[in-house]
Write a protein that holds these residues in place. Structure first.
Motif, short mmCIF file in Angstrom:
data_model
loop_
_atom_site.label_atom_id
_atom_site.label_comp_id
_atom_site.label_asym_id
_atom_site.label_seq_id
_atom_site.Cartn_x
_atom_site.Cartn_y
_atom_site.Cartn_z
N PHE A 1 0.84 -1.21 0.00
CA PHE A 1 0.00 0.00 0.00
C PHE A 1 0.87 1.26 0.00
CE2 PHE A 1 -1.81 3.42 2.58
CZ PHE A 1 -2.97 3.71 1.88
N TRP A 2 1.83 1.32 0.92
CA TRP A 2 2.64 2.53 1.04
C TRP A 2 3.63 2.67 -0.12
CZ3 TRP A 2 1.81 6.74 3.68
CH2 TRP A 2 0.95 6.67 4.80
N LEU A 3 4.13 1.57 -0.63
CA LEU A 3 5.05 1.65 -1.77
C LEU A 3 4.32 2.16 -3.00
CD1 LEU A 3 7.72 1.17 -3.17
CD2 LEU A 3 7.09 -1.25 -3.44
N GLU A 4 3.14 1.65 -3.27
CA GLU A 4 2.38 2.12 -4.43
C GLU A 4 2.04 3.60 -4.27
OE1 GLU A 4 -1.25 0.50 -7.18
OE2 GLU A 4 -1.54 0.43 -5.00
N ARG A 5 1.71 4.01 -3.07
CA ARG A 5 1.40 5.42 -2.78
C ARG A 5 2.60 6.31 -3.10
NH1 ARG A 5 -2.30 7.66 1.47
NH2 ARG A 5 -1.55 9.72 2.05
#
Length: 268
Positions: A82-86
């Motif tokens: 989630f945070w990497l894609e963000r």
């Protein structure tokens, strides 16, 4: 009669020594992933590895251990995804350098690319030579060399905007601030996952994986949080992985570790 009793007692004592020694070492016959033993530092834990076992990750025999599981997306990977894609969306398709420290043979790249677009990510894995050699060969075989590269010397790693450490910290043989200081530059974002923490003093144990035993560090939580602030990072998000904790089989009185994930952003 006294002489006979004395002889028998001393003989029993001598015969009991090997048994006592064997019982004292029984805790080293651990099941896979189990923790056993408690030591004051990394070196002491490494020296306690039984002679019949492989000591540490820097061995060819360790490379295939758990690979099939690691190249799959597991529950605790989703917050990182989630945070990497963000972070990648914020860069609007620009090339991004990511350093995957302790990334084995590129297992997280292989797992994550199925769910998020990593086509504009230069994903570099830093790990020990056996992992790097095997990972580079696999990347060539599978045509992934454009995006996936490897290095075994962190000083030679390219400057990275994102640092990923998924399951590295408990096996790291140096303090995390020292590791960060050896990077080409401080990353903008650090993604940490499966960090083993406890409320008491830092302890080291041994974890068994296949034919090997690895020193395993469970850090004092408060000290670790202070270290993150001291190296200039703020915690953007954190989560506890409730079902991923470890008790030391030989020392149950020390309690269980807590497993945490963190998103850190450089304060400046």
């Amino acid at each position: 009669m006294r002489t006979l009793l004395h002889f028998d007692a001393s003989r029993i004592k001598r015969l009991g020594r090997p048994l006592h020694s064997a019982v004292a070492k029984l805790h080293l016959v651990a099941r896979r992933a189990e923790l056993t033993g408690a030591y004051s530092d990394y070196k002491s834990a490494l020296e306690a590895v039984p002679r019949w076992a492989v000591a540490g990750y820097d061995n060819d025999e360790v490379v295939p251990v758990g690979v099939e599981k690691m190249i799959k997306v597991i529950d605790w990977d989703y917050p990182i995804i989630f945070w990497l894609e963000r972070e990648l969306r914020k860069r609007r398709g620009r090339w991004t350098n990511l350093l995957d420290a302790g990334g084995h043979v590129g297992t997280k790249y292989r797992a994550f690319r199925r769910l998020i677009d990593l086509s504009k990510v230069r994903w570099e894995v830093y790990d020990l030579p056996p992992m790097v050699k095997a990972g580079a060969e696999m990347a060539r075989r599978d045509g992934l060399e454009e995006n996936l590269s490897f290095c075994s010397d962190v000083s030679e790693a390219r400057k990275a905007e994102i640092l990923l450490c998924s399951g590295l910290l408990q096996y790291l043989d140096e303090p995390f601030p020292e590791f960060v200081s050896r990077l080409a530059a401080r990353p903008e974002v650090i993604l940490l996952n499966k960090v083993a923490l406890r409320d008491g003093p830092t302890i080291f144990s041994l974890q068994r994986g296949g034919p090997a035993y690895f020193p395993y560090q469970v850090r004092e939580k408060r000290t670790f949080m202070n270290e993150l602030q001291a190296i200039g990072y703020e915690i953007v998000d954190s989560w506890q992985i409730q079902y991923l904790s470890h008790a030391i089989a030989s020392h149950p009185e020390l309690g269980s570790s807590q497993s945490w994930g963190f998103v850190l952003r450089r304060s400046d």
